[in-house]
Design a protein around this motif. Structure first.
Motif, PDB file in Angstrom:
ATOM      1  N   LYS A  65       0.832  -1.203   0.000  1.00 33.74           N
ATOM      2  CA  LYS A  65       0.000   0.000   0.000  1.00 33.74           C
ATOM      3  C   LYS A  65       0.871   1.259   0.000  1.00 33.74           C
ATOM      4  O   LYS A  65       0.633   2.206  -0.755  1.00 33.74           O
ATOM      5  N   SER A  66       1.907   1.255   0.826  1.00 36.81           N
ATOM      6  CA  SER A  66       2.812   2.398   0.890  1.00 36.81           C
ATOM      7  C   SER A  66       3.554   2.587  -0.427  1.00 36.81           C
ATOM      8  O   SER A  66       3.749   3.718  -0.894  1.00 36.81           O
ATOM      9  N   PHE A  71       4.878   5.618  -5.035  1.00 30.33           N
ATOM     10  CA  PHE A  71       5.443   5.425  -6.374  1.00 30.33           C
ATOM     11  C   PHE A  71       4.377   5.030  -7.391  1.00 30.33           C
ATOM     12  O   PHE A  71       4.692   4.426  -8.419  1.00 30.33           O
ATOM     13  N   GLY A  72       3.132   5.368  -7.107  1.00 32.62           N
ATOM     14  CA  GLY A  72       2.032   4.973  -7.985  1.00 32.62           C
ATOM     15  C   GLY A  72       2.185   5.465  -9.410  1.00 32.62           C
ATOM     16  O   GLY A  72       1.832   4.765 -10.363  1.00 32.62           O
ATOM     17  N   GLY A  73       2.714   6.668  -9.585  1.00 30.96           N
ATOM     18  CA  GLY A  73       2.901   7.206 -10.928  1.00 30.96           C
ATOM     19  C   GLY A  73       3.832   6.345 -11.758  1.00 30.96           C
ATOM     20  O   GLY A  73       3.592   6.109 -12.952  1.00 30.96           O
ATOM     21  N   LEU A  74       4.890   5.856 -11.139  1.00 27.32           N
ATOM     22  CA  LEU A  74       5.834   4.977 -11.833  1.00 27.32           C
ATOM     23  C   LEU A  74       5.188   3.630 -12.143  1.00 27.32           C
ATOM     24  O   LEU A  74       5.345   3.094 -13.243  1.00 27.32           O
ATOM     25  N   LEU A  75       4.457   3.081 -11.182  1.00 24.98           N
ATOM     26  CA  LEU A  75       3.797   1.794 -11.399  1.00 24.98           C
ATOM     27  C   LEU A  75       2.782   1.882 -12.535  1.00 24.98           C
ATOM     28  O   LEU A  75       2.667   0.963 -13.352  1.00 24.98           O
ATOM     29  N   LEU A  76       2.061   2.986 -12.610  1.00 22.06           N
ATOM     30  CA  LEU A  76       1.106   3.173 -13.705  1.00 22.06           C
ATOM     31  C   LEU A  76       1.830   3.243 -15.047  1.00 22.06           C
ATOM     32  O   LEU A  76       1.342   2.722 -16.055  1.00 22.06           O
ATOM     33  N   ASN A  77       2.990   3.886 -15.068  1.00 24.28           N
ATOM     34  CA  ASN A  77       3.795   3.939 -16.291  1.00 24.28           C
ATOM     35  C   ASN A  77       4.247   2.551 -16.726  1.00 24.28           C
ATOM     36  O   ASN A  77       4.509   2.312 -17.910  1.00 24.28           O
ATOM     37  N   LEU A  86      -6.887   5.000  -3.684  1.00 17.51           N
ATOM     38  CA  LEU A  86      -5.715   4.981  -2.812  1.00 17.51           C
ATOM     39  C   LEU A  86      -5.204   6.401  -2.591  1.00 17.51           C
ATOM     40  O   LEU A  86      -5.209   7.231  -3.507  1.00 17.51           O
ATOM     41  N   LYS A  87      -4.769   6.679  -1.386  1.00 17.69           N
ATOM     42  CA  LYS A  87      -4.231   7.999  -1.066  1.00 17.69           C
ATOM     43  C   LYS A  87      -2.955   8.255  -1.860  1.00 17.69           C
ATOM     44  O   LYS A  87      -2.099   7.387  -1.978  1.00 17.69           O
ATOM     45  N   HIS A  88      -2.840   9.455  -2.415  1.00 22.35           N
ATOM     46  CA  HIS A  88      -1.651   9.825  -3.176  1.00 22.35           C
ATOM     47  C   HIS A  88      -0.710  10.652  -2.303  1.00 22.35           C
ATOM     48  O   HIS A  88      -1.071  11.730  -1.845  1.00 22.35           O
ATOM     49  N   ARG A  89       0.477  10.128  -2.082  1.00 20.90           N
ATOM     50  CA  ARG A  89       1.499  10.891  -1.367  1.00 20.90           C
ATOM     51  C   ARG A  89       2.052  11.985  -2.280  1.00 20.90           C
ATOM     52  O   ARG A  89       1.787  12.016  -3.478  1.00 20.90           O
ATOM     53  N   THR A  91       4.830  12.321  -3.540  1.00 21.13           N
ATOM     54  CA  THR A  91       5.736  11.831  -4.588  1.00 21.13           C
ATOM     55  C   THR A  91       5.018  11.009  -5.660  1.00 21.13           C
ATOM     56  O   THR A  91       5.662  10.569  -6.621  1.00 21.13           O
ATOM     57  N   PHE A  92       3.730  10.794  -5.501  1.00 22.10           N
ATOM     58  CA  PHE A  92       2.989   9.896  -6.399  1.00 22.10           C
ATOM     59  C   PHE A  92       3.194  10.275  -7.861  1.00 22.10           C
ATOM     60  O   PHE A  92       3.597   9.455  -8.687  1.00 22.10           O
ATOM     61  N   HIS A  93       2.913  11.524  -8.202  1.00 25.29           N
ATOM     62  CA  HIS A  93       2.983  11.955  -9.597  1.00 25.29           C
ATOM     63  C   HIS A  93       4.415  12.290 -10.027  1.00 25.29           C
ATOM     64  O   HIS A  93       4.719  12.250 -11.223  1.00 25.29           O
ATOM     65  N   LEU A  94       5.276  12.609  -9.065  1.00 26.29           N
ATOM     66  CA  LEU A  94       6.661  12.937  -9.415  1.00 26.29           C
ATOM     67  C   LEU A  94       7.351  11.759 -10.101  1.00 26.29           C
ATOM     68  O   LEU A  94       8.159  11.940 -11.020  1.00 26.29           O
ATOM     69  N   PHE A  95       7.023  10.554  -9.662  1.00 31.99           N
ATOM     70  CA  PHE A  95       7.689   9.378 -10.209  1.00 31.99           C
ATOM     71  C   PHE A  95       7.066   8.888 -11.516  1.00 31.99           C
ATOM     72  O   PHE A  95       7.450   7.841 -12.030  1.00 31.99           O
ATOM     73  N   SER A  96       6.119   9.642 -12.042  1.00 31.79           N
ATOM     74  CA  SER A  96       5.572   9.303 -13.359  1.00 31.79           C
ATOM     75  C   SER A  96       6.396   9.924 -14.481  1.00 31.79           C
ATOM     76  O   SER A  96       6.116   9.705 -15.659  1.00 31.79           O
ATOM     77  N   ASP A  97       7.421  10.686 -14.131  1.00 33.79           N
ATOM     78  CA  ASP A  97       8.269  11.328 -15.138  1.00 33.79           C
ATOM     79  C   ASP A  97       9.010  10.280 -15.968  1.00 33.79           C
ATOM     80  O   ASP A  97       9.510   9.282 -15.441  1.00 33.79           O
ATOM     81  N   ASP A  98       9.104  10.533 -17.263  1.00 36.17           N
ATOM     82  CA  ASP A  98       9.764   9.589 -18.180  1.00 36.17           C
ATOM     83  C   ASP A  98      11.242   9.387 -17.863  1.00 36.17           C
ATOM     84  O   ASP A  98      11.827   8.371 -18.258  1.00 36.17           O
ATOM     85  N   ILE A  99      11.849  10.326 -17.162  1.00 32.58           N
ATOM     86  CA  ILE A  99      13.286  10.254 -16.903  1.00 32.58           C
ATOM     87  C   ILE A  99      13.665   8.986 -16.147  1.00 32.58           C
ATOM     88  O   ILE A  99      14.763   8.449 -16.318  1.00 32.58           O
ATOM     89  N   PHE A 100      12.749   8.465 -15.330  1.00 33.19           N
ATOM     90  CA  PHE A 100      13.066   7.267 -14.551  1.00 33.19           C
ATOM     91  C   PHE A 100      13.146   6.025 -15.437  1.00 33.19           C
ATOM     92  O   PHE A 100      13.880   5.084 -15.122  1.00 33.19           O
ATOM     93  N   LEU A 101      12.406   6.017 -16.528  1.00 34.03           N
ATOM     94  CA  LEU A 101      12.483   4.903 -17.472  1.00 34.03           C
ATOM     95  C   LEU A 101      13.663   5.076 -18.424  1.00 34.03           C
ATOM     96  O   LEU A 101      14.381   4.118 -18.725  1.00 34.03           O
TER      97      LEU A 101
END
Length: 218
Positions: A65-66, A71-77, A86-89, A91-101
């Motif tokens: 859950k945590s 890291f929900g944005g990354l998981l969705l990517n 689910l509650k969005h922390r 950092t949720f959307h920050l980790f949806s950035d393409d740079i991590f991939l």
């Protein structure tokens, strides 16, 4: 005996967390390229532990859950479903950035292996590999177009660079004694078998994006 079983489950659950923490603090390390492979590996490991554990299922659920909240944005990517309720922390959307991939793709120890060796479905793997290669190519073209003196560099040969990272300090080392840990787990076991090859190769990243050398590095 129950206490020992509980201890073993705790150790097994947190083994990959310890490895991720250790690797990101290493002196010769590019932390941003570790994010996506680490989160994906930990996510599926927790899913697996949830099926196997007898005493610590509640802990696994809390950690999952945590992970999704942070890291929900990354998981969705990565095409992993995350509950809309689910509650969005923060950092949720920050980790949806393409740079991590993209950064993981450009890291010599990962390329696309962290996708191909994951528990994702084959169709999802194929889509993600194509998506990441397109993103890397687009980013490269944007950087090229924004660079000064582009006209003078039109006839230049593409730069060849070595992107392998020395990860030998982790190879063959366990985070815990095997007498305590019931199984040996590693976030990036697939990297260890190809470290020597990657250190000796000099790679043209544009050839990889076009698919020229990627099959050799899987």
């Amino acid at each position: 005996m129950k206490d020992l079983a509980v201890l073993r489950e705790f150790i097994s659950i947190f083994t990959l967390f310890v490895e991720a923490t250790t690797r990101t603090q290493a002196e010769k390390c590019v932390p941003i390229s570790l994010v996506a492979p680490s989160i994906l590996g930990i996510y599926y490991d927790l899913e697996n532990e949830l099926k196997l554990c007898k005493y610590t299922s509640s802990l696994c659920n809390v950690l999952l859950k945590s992970l999704k909240e942070r890291f929900g944005g990354l998981l969705l990517n990565l095409e992993i479903p995350v509950d809309d309720h689910l509650k969005h922390r923060s950092t949720f959307h920050l980790f949806s950035d393409d740079i991590f991939l993209i950064s993981s793709f450009l890291d010599g120890q990962f390329r696309l292996r962290w996708i191909l060796q994951s528990a994702l479905s084959q169709d999802t793997k194929n889509r993600l590999c194509d998506k990441i290669k397109r993103m890397a190519a687009q980013a490269a073209f944007q950087i090229h177009d924004s660079a000064p003196n582009v006209q003078g560099a039109v006839g230049a040969e593409p730069e060849t660079t070595s992107t392998a990272i020395d990860n030998s300090q982790f190879v063959g080392k366990d985070s815990f004694d095997n007498s305590v840990t019931p199984k040996r787990k590693s976030l990036f076991a697939y990297c260890e078998t190809s470290q020597v090859l990657l250190k000796k190769r000099r790679i043209n990243i544009m050839d990889e994006i076009r698919g020229g050398t990627l099959p050799l590095l899987y």
